[in-house]
Design an enzyme around this catalytic site. Sequence first.
Site, short mmCIF file in Angstrom:
data_model
loop_
_atom_site.label_atom_id
_atom_site.label_comp_id
_atom_site.label_asym_id
_atom_site.label_seq_id
_atom_site.Cartn_x
_atom_site.Cartn_y
_atom_site.Cartn_z
NE ARG A 84 -4.40 -7.27 -0.62
CZ ARG A 84 -4.58 -8.23 0.29
NH1 ARG A 84 -5.78 -8.41 0.80
NH2 ARG A 84 -3.57 -8.99 0.68
CE1 TYR A 141 -3.82 -13.58 -2.08
CE2 TYR A 141 -4.49 -11.28 -2.04
CZ TYR A 141 -3.58 -12.25 -2.39
OH TYR A 141 -2.44 -11.89 -3.07
CB CYS A 182 -18.90 -25.86 14.23
SG CYS A 182 -20.33 -26.55 13.38
CD GLU A 183 -13.43 -23.25 14.17
OE1 GLU A 183 -12.73 -22.62 14.97
OE2 GLU A 183 -13.28 -24.45 13.92
C1 LIG Z 1 1.20 -12.39 -3.25
C2 LIG Z 1 2.20 -11.92 -4.23
C3 LIG Z 1 1.87 -10.89 -5.11
C4 LIG Z 1 0.55 -10.18 -5.09
O1 LIG Z 1 0.30 -9.57 -3.86
P1 LIG Z 1 -1.01 -8.65 -3.70
O2 LIG Z 1 -0.92 -8.19 -2.29
O3 LIG Z 1 -2.19 -9.48 -3.95
O4 LIG Z 1 -0.88 -7.54 -4.71
C5 LIG Z 1 2.81 -10.53 -6.05
N1 LIG Z 1 4.02 -11.13 -6.13
C6 LIG Z 1 4.37 -12.13 -5.28
C7 LIG Z 1 5.69 -12.75 -5.42
C8 LIG Z 1 3.47 -12.54 -4.31
O5 LIG Z 1 3.83 -13.52 -3.48
#
Ligand SMILES: *Cc1c(COP(=O)(O)O)cnc(C)c1O
Length: 449
Positions: free
Chosen positions: A310, A408, A378-379
Amino acid sequence: MTSTTALPAYLLPETAVVGPTGALMVGGMSLLELADEFGTPAFIYDEAHLESKCRDAVAAFPDGAAYASKAFTCLAMARIAINAGMHLDVATAGEMYVALRAGADPKKLVMHGNNKSEFEIELALRVGIGKIVIDSFDEIARIERVFTDAASRTAKHFAQQYGLEDLDLDDLPDNVDCMIRLNAGIDAHTHEFIQTGQTDSKFGISLDGGHAQQAADLIKSSKRLNLIGAHGHVGSMIFESEPFAKEVERIAPFVLQNELKELCVGGGLGVPYVVGEYAPSFSDWARGVHGAVSASDLPSDVRITAEPGRSISAAAAITIYRVGTKKYIEGIRTYVAVDGGMSDNPRPILYGSGYEAFLPRAPFVERGLTVTVVGKHCESGDFVVVDGKVPDDIKVGDILATPVSGAYGHSMASNYNCVPRPPVIFVKGGRARVVVRRETLRDLVGRDA
Ligand SMILES: *Cc1c(COP(=O)(O)O)cnc(C)c1O
């Protein structure tokens, strides 16, 4: 004069500026013109922002920074991460396929997943994957079994069976490097669905009760599996360094005990989505992690790695929508409906996530009107922004934008209500390119018999 309700610039992508007409520009392109050219809804990504975040991550974690594909991936995104020197986290055969088609060096892929299939394991072995992160006792046995069962089959046969002739597949290697996904029993203060490091979790093998050591011993007794590291991932949307430091503190003794060469702290660094939120930078995060490493007894040659998702891609994108209807309910609220919703961003309905809204035609004006921006599905829970602030003169036909929608959103998008998924547009230096085209109505029946 600065107004209190104006959109703060720090929520926008790095190259965002107000253009000559007063409209917001990103990557040298007006969001209003992009809406005219490519239609709405659309994900607009600032390519320079993605590049600089990838570079910052590599600088903060020079021993290895892996981009977590699940936050947002496509060929163009994977190439940016690869070119910046990042490794790539892949959690499924699909994410692995995208990474490889983008040209990733298989040695720089890290395979995750709490329930990897035999097919996924065989694929990982045949492409020559860098590391598999083992998540369970069952998986140890399953990898062993794949080594035995798939030994006699040729790479060509495997490729034909699964339609993977476009990948460079090989015979099975003699062995594979592995890490153990540890559950370090850390409660990070985040939404319970995105919190993963607490004891009651489907992810990882618990450090408590000797489970992790038992798994390590099992892996070490295998001729096929080389245990090289330990992995932890506390959760997502973590706004301070402290949970990461605590994670290092808990995992370090295990790394020492097993003479491992890598400690991965996972991802999960938070990003600000709305006014008033602040998150550590990559260098703050790395400083906290390295501080905890120094305070432990780990030898200096243990590689300290991380997996941001993220924090690379969220703030790089703005989603643009068109306003279709407005409805004022006396004494209750005003609804503003846009032409997307939970099919392009399910985070509000999944986690109650908040976003800001603004009008690209006047990005930094006072936003005096409180409205609930909803989608076209439709929610009743199909929210884009609950109690969002918008300018008083918002009208039907306006382009409305939500910043920080680069993670995401596209990756969790669906075809709910048979709504085609929006395109992904990269902008840079006054040029826009479609890196994922808009889905068509025809695509919607493309897999039907
Ligand atoms: C989801 C995930 C990340 C990344 O998470 P962010 O919150 O997007 O930084 C890194 N490592 C693992 C193993 C994950 O499941």
